[in-house]
Design an enzyme around this catalytic site. Structure first.
Site, PDB file in Angstrom:
ATOM      1  CE  LYS A 108     -12.392  12.153  20.073  1.00 39.62           C
ATOM      2  NZ  LYS A 108     -13.505  12.934  20.670  1.00 39.62           N
TER       3      LYS A 108
ATOM      4  CD  GLN B 134      -8.790  18.815  22.249  1.00 40.32           C
ATOM      5  OE1 GLN B 134      -9.415  19.586  22.968  1.00 40.32           O
ATOM      6  NE2 GLN B 134      -8.396  17.641  22.664  1.00 40.32           N
TER       7      GLN B 134
ATOM      8  CE  LYS C 241      -5.577  18.946  25.215  1.00 40.46           C
ATOM      9  NZ  LYS C 241      -6.813  18.979  26.047  1.00 40.46           N
TER      10      LYS C 241
ATOM     11  CE  LYS D 294     -12.891  21.552  24.584  1.00 40.31           C
ATOM     12  NZ  LYS D 294     -11.921  20.599  25.163  1.00 40.31           N
TER      13      LYS D 294
ATOM     14  N   GLY E  81     -16.792  14.917  25.811  1.00 33.93           N
ATOM     15  CA  GLY E  81     -17.158  15.775  26.943  1.00 33.93           C
ATOM     16  C   GLY E  81     -16.098  16.812  27.257  1.00 33.93           C
ATOM     17  CG  ASP E  82     -14.026  20.707  28.118  1.00 28.55           C
ATOM     18  OD1 ASP E  82     -12.879  20.276  28.005  1.00 28.55           O
ATOM     19  OD2 ASP E  82     -14.270  21.824  28.625  1.00 28.55           O
TER      20      ASP E  82
ATOM     21  CG  ASN F  25     -13.864  13.124  33.901  1.00 30.99           C
ATOM     22  OD1 ASN F  25     -12.838  13.255  33.247  1.00 30.99           O
ATOM     23  ND2 ASN F  25     -14.428  11.945  34.077  1.00 30.99           N
TER      24      ASN F  25
END
Ligand code: NDP
Ligand code: 2IT
Length: 449
Positions: free
Chosen positions: A90, A111, A114, A126, A165-166, A240
């Site tokens: 993810k 990630q 996290k 990613k 998204g990123d 964002n």
């Protein structure tokens, strides 16, 4: 040589020319020393550190598409599937000209920890492309996204790998990507998060990273007998994360006086007008010059070059870097400390350089690293996956209240881990240790692979 140092030397030797990846690994391995020293035999026997620093797989593919002039354009597409010990891979997709394996490996590595900190069942990955959405028409973005997904769809799935998204990937891109996945695979499934509300998205996902950042900052501030009310805040970025961090900080009584983008920054002593910022960035996709033109109280500062970080030289109590990696360096940290900053919480991934982090910590600044403080975005993505699985959607209030609970829990866990190992208030160490322990346990339980 101890286990940590041995593995660190190997990672450096095996990943030359990947400075961002080495930077992320350096931070984590340094933090893990006390835990690894206490359990060296077990971790060594299971090759935990070697496996954790080596992605499960790195995929690279060609993305060919046709621009509005009829010319063929070719970009690189990537997905790094880092670790799926605790759940399907993810993590977001980044579209930016700087994207390469070093950047995606650092992001995928971060990630893993996290996602573990969220307490939800998600592994780390990613991906992205060196495609630059800036200045492209909607049709060009659609053509690119369709070509990108035509290849990516071979490697992802709702129980396999779930991108989101990123930088450079927001609601518009996720929509085009989802449409193409569905068309090729014939599956209407939760293969992406950050989807639109009309086709399986979750309420509060758009706000989640920025809101979550402010929720954890609020926890930190309260835990130190202080309040957000009346605090002056510097936010960087104007995307964002920055927009919704600004919105929530101001809802909780703080005043955000700066935001920035890739070409300049604004100082707005009356506090950022969030509705205007949304119009400029989300609707017009314009530069901050437009914000300054429409807002009499704002001063615009054009960046002299990419290393111009003038936005950190304003006097503030709290800094929330929300743009990109390494946007806050040692000089910037010195300026923030000289101006009396008390709290720095990262909204972006690795926005603070290692020497700047150390300087802030050595000077009594309370610092939370991105893998803890920006985890609200991916946590809410996991809540979107849950809603998709049960084919239901929850109210904004329900998702937002779960997000608040998750951020409080992250704060509690990272503080406890830091304290347990004798480093109270070192939230970098706390985050890395707390994130690591669950992943290591799952890897050991599942055997060598
Ligand atoms: P956006 O694309 O929405 O916004 C990025 C912002 O940062 C823009 O204002 C952009 O400027 C600026 N920026 C991007 N790259 C650079 C650069 N090289 N130099 C200077 N400014 C730059 O991205 P997000 O807000 O989603 O992401 C921001 C950060 O937060 C990233 O580090 C991302 O990895 C991280 N993050 C994002 C999450 C999410 O849910 N979206 C979750 C957790 C972390 P301009 O407006 O000129 O393009
Ligand atoms: O860095 C991040 O955590 C994100 N870009 C969000 C990832 C996600 O899957 O929601």
């Amino acid at each position: 040589m101890g286990y940590v140092d041995e593995v660190f030397e190997t990672v450096k030797a095996k990943n030359p020319n990947e400075p961002e990846f080495i930077q992320a690994v350096t931070e984590v391995l340094e933090s893990l020393r006390p835990v690894v020293d206490a359990n060296e035999e077990l971790y060594r026997k299971n090759g935990i550190l070697e496996r954790l620093t080596n992605p499960d797989r790195q995929i690279r593919f060609r993305v060919a598409w046709v621009d509005d002039k009829g010319n063929v354009q070719v970009n690189n597409g990537y997905r790094v599937q880092f670790n799926n010990a605790i759940g399907p891979y993810k993590g977001g997709l980044r579209f930016h000209p700087s994207v390469n394996f070093s950047i995606l490996k650092f992001l995928g590595f971060e990630q893993v920890f996290k996602n573990s900190l969220t307490s939800l069942p998600i592994g780390g990955g990613k991906g992205g492309s060196d495609f630059d959405p800036k200045g492209k028409s909607d049709r060009e973005v659609m053509a690119f996204c369709q070509a990108f997904m035509t290849e990516l769809c071979k490697y992802i799935g709702a129980d396999q790998d779930v991108p989101a998204g990123d930088i450079g990937v927001g609601g518009r891109e996720i929509g085009y990507l989802y449409g193409q996945y569905k068309r090729i695979k014939g599956l209407y499934e939760g293969v992406l998060t950050g989807k639109g509300l009309s086709y399986g998205g979750s309420l509060a996902r758009t706000q989640a990273t920025g809101y979550g950042l402010v929720y954890i900052t609020d926890e930190l501030v309260r835990d130190h007998g202080d309040t957000l009310n009346g605090k002056v805040v510097a936010v960087s970025g104007a995307g964002n994360v920055a927009i919704y961090a600004t919105e929530k900080a101001q809802q909780l009584g703080a005043k955000v006086v700066t935001v920035s983008d890739s070409t300049g920054w604004v100082y707005d002593p009356e506090g950022i007008d969030v509705e205007l910022l949304k119009e400029v960035k989300e609707v017009h996709r314009a530069r901050l010059t437009e914000y300054a033109e429409k807002r009499p109280s704002a001063e615009y500062h054009e960046k002299k070059d990419a290393n111009d970080h003038g936005n950190w030289y304003v006097k503030v109590d709290i800094a929330l870097p929300c743009a990109t990696q390494n946007e806050l360096n040692l000089e910037d940290a010195k300026a923030l400390v000289a101006n009396g900053v008390k709290y720095v919480c990262e909204g972006a991934n690795m926005p603070t350089t290692l020497d700047a982090t150390k300087y802030l910590q050595d000077n009594g600044v309370l610092f939370i690293c991105g893998k803890a403080s920006n985890a609200g975005g991916v946590a809410t993505s996991a809540l979107e996956m849950s809603q998709n699985s049960e084919r239901l959607s929850w109210s904004f209030e329900e998702v937002d209240s779960k997000l608040q609970g998750i951020m409080k829990n992250i704060y509690k866990n990272i503080s406890a881990a830091a304290e347990k190992y004798g480093h109270k208030d070192n939230f970098v160490m706390g985050a890395n240790i707390a994130g690591f322990e669950k992943v290591a346990e799952a890897m050991i339980a599942q055997g060598i692979n």
